[in-house]
Design an enzyme around this catalytic site. Sequence first.
Site: not given
Length: 488
Positions: A141, A197, A200-201, A422
């Site tokens: 992750w 960030d 999550e990238e 989302e």
Amino acid sequence: MLTLNVLTALLAPGVLSSALPARDLNARADSKPAALQAILNNIGADGSAVSGASAGVVVASPSKSDPDYFYTWTRDAALTYKVLIDELIAGDTSLEPTIQDYVSAQAKLQAVSNPSGDLSDGSGLAEPKYHVDLTAFTEAWGRPQRDGPALRATALITYGNYLISKERTSVVKSNIWPIVQNDLNYVAQYWNQTGFDLWEEVEGSSFFTIAAQHRALVEGSAFAKALGESCEGCDSQAPQVLCFQQSFWDGKAIVSNFANNGRTGLDANSVLTSIGNFDPKAPCDDVTFQPCSARALSNHKLYVDSFRKIYPVNSGKEAGTAVAVGRYSEDTYMGGNPWYLTTLAAAEQLYDALYQWKQLGSLEITEISLPFFKDLVSSAAAGKYPSSSETYTSITAAVKKYADGFVAVVKEHTPSDGSLAEQYTRDNGSPASAKDLTWSYAALLSAARREAGTVPPTWGASTANKVPSKCEGSSAKGSYTTPSVGKW
Ligand SMILES: *[C@@H]1O[C@H](CO)[C@@H](O)[C@H](O)[C@H]1NC(C)=O
């Protein structure tokens, strides 16, 4: 006027009636806004949509595939509970048991060893996500994510200050302070290291993360003092975090990440920061990027404009008209669509700004913010306008209309059952990606409260805006102790 209708409809009890759990039929469900009920449906142990989740655990979405969001993220949970804690403070005392469940769940979670590390040196605190039964998620992750401890500290401090105001200081010291102390020590020790960030990238330095860290250290220092404790790392590091935060400003907009990622830097990261660090007692301060600051408004314009041409749903909508907005224009995740929570954030920043101008009794337009205002009122000019002036009246009316426009975009693309996924597609606005995203509902509830003039407590922004003359990388030594799960 439009917004009142829009928000009332979206918040009305019964819009999501098919999703209401039976247990609420004879309780207070009828008085709960639909968005609030939708949040509670996604929280364990009783949430109707998330069976298997432990008590006080916020599940990001009930979606278990394509995408699988059936996990709990430290960030999403903290942002969601901050909204619930603000609801408690505004008078909904029925929320206190679930808030206490959250505190207890975080006491357990802090001690769970995970791929980011463990509690001995604090490193495990920045693990982004866990299984909903509070066990570690061990697959690959984007980790660590250093905003989590800061956002959790902010949520818990807000609840702790509420309890202190009710003269329940001893329970704050035993049940909340040990968790907060770990998170504050983490922030003071690790703020000057890179991480992933909020999306999550990107691995680098994130404006959102740095700003959340600054806020946590500032209110953490005051919280410690109120409890007769101290947070030396808060006091020594906060000014340097603020110093670093200034470097994300490029003169016109916020560069959301320092990373080699080939993006413009315009990103909802910055707008979410502005609403996250909104302080109802602060002036339009550029240093903390308050919602009404010239910097935050200039950034708002450039961020929103970056989506005008790229999303077909926005076609024909000129500058100054609200449009669908997403995370950042280069986004490709799940189609790279507009998001409900980012569109609501664009509205919320403006509602916050309107609140601040009203408190201040005036509105100032500077050369930096002029392009934002000119889109709304073409005759706008730099100057300071008291609330008694016609200019103030016409400009604030235009800002309100613009803010309401973002809510109307959300309303237009919300299915008739009121559910918020989302994303909504860039081509025709139909819901996309994870269904019933908890953060989408939290964003709706929060925007609705700001529109109505209900604001969160101050975090002390106006006493924490002195930038050191020289920025220095630094770190405080942290110590960590296993919190115990308290009785209430
Ligand atoms: C650490 O702080 C210094 C001074 O503000 C800054 O130049 C540097 O980029 C920071 N590094 C990280 C990873 O935060």
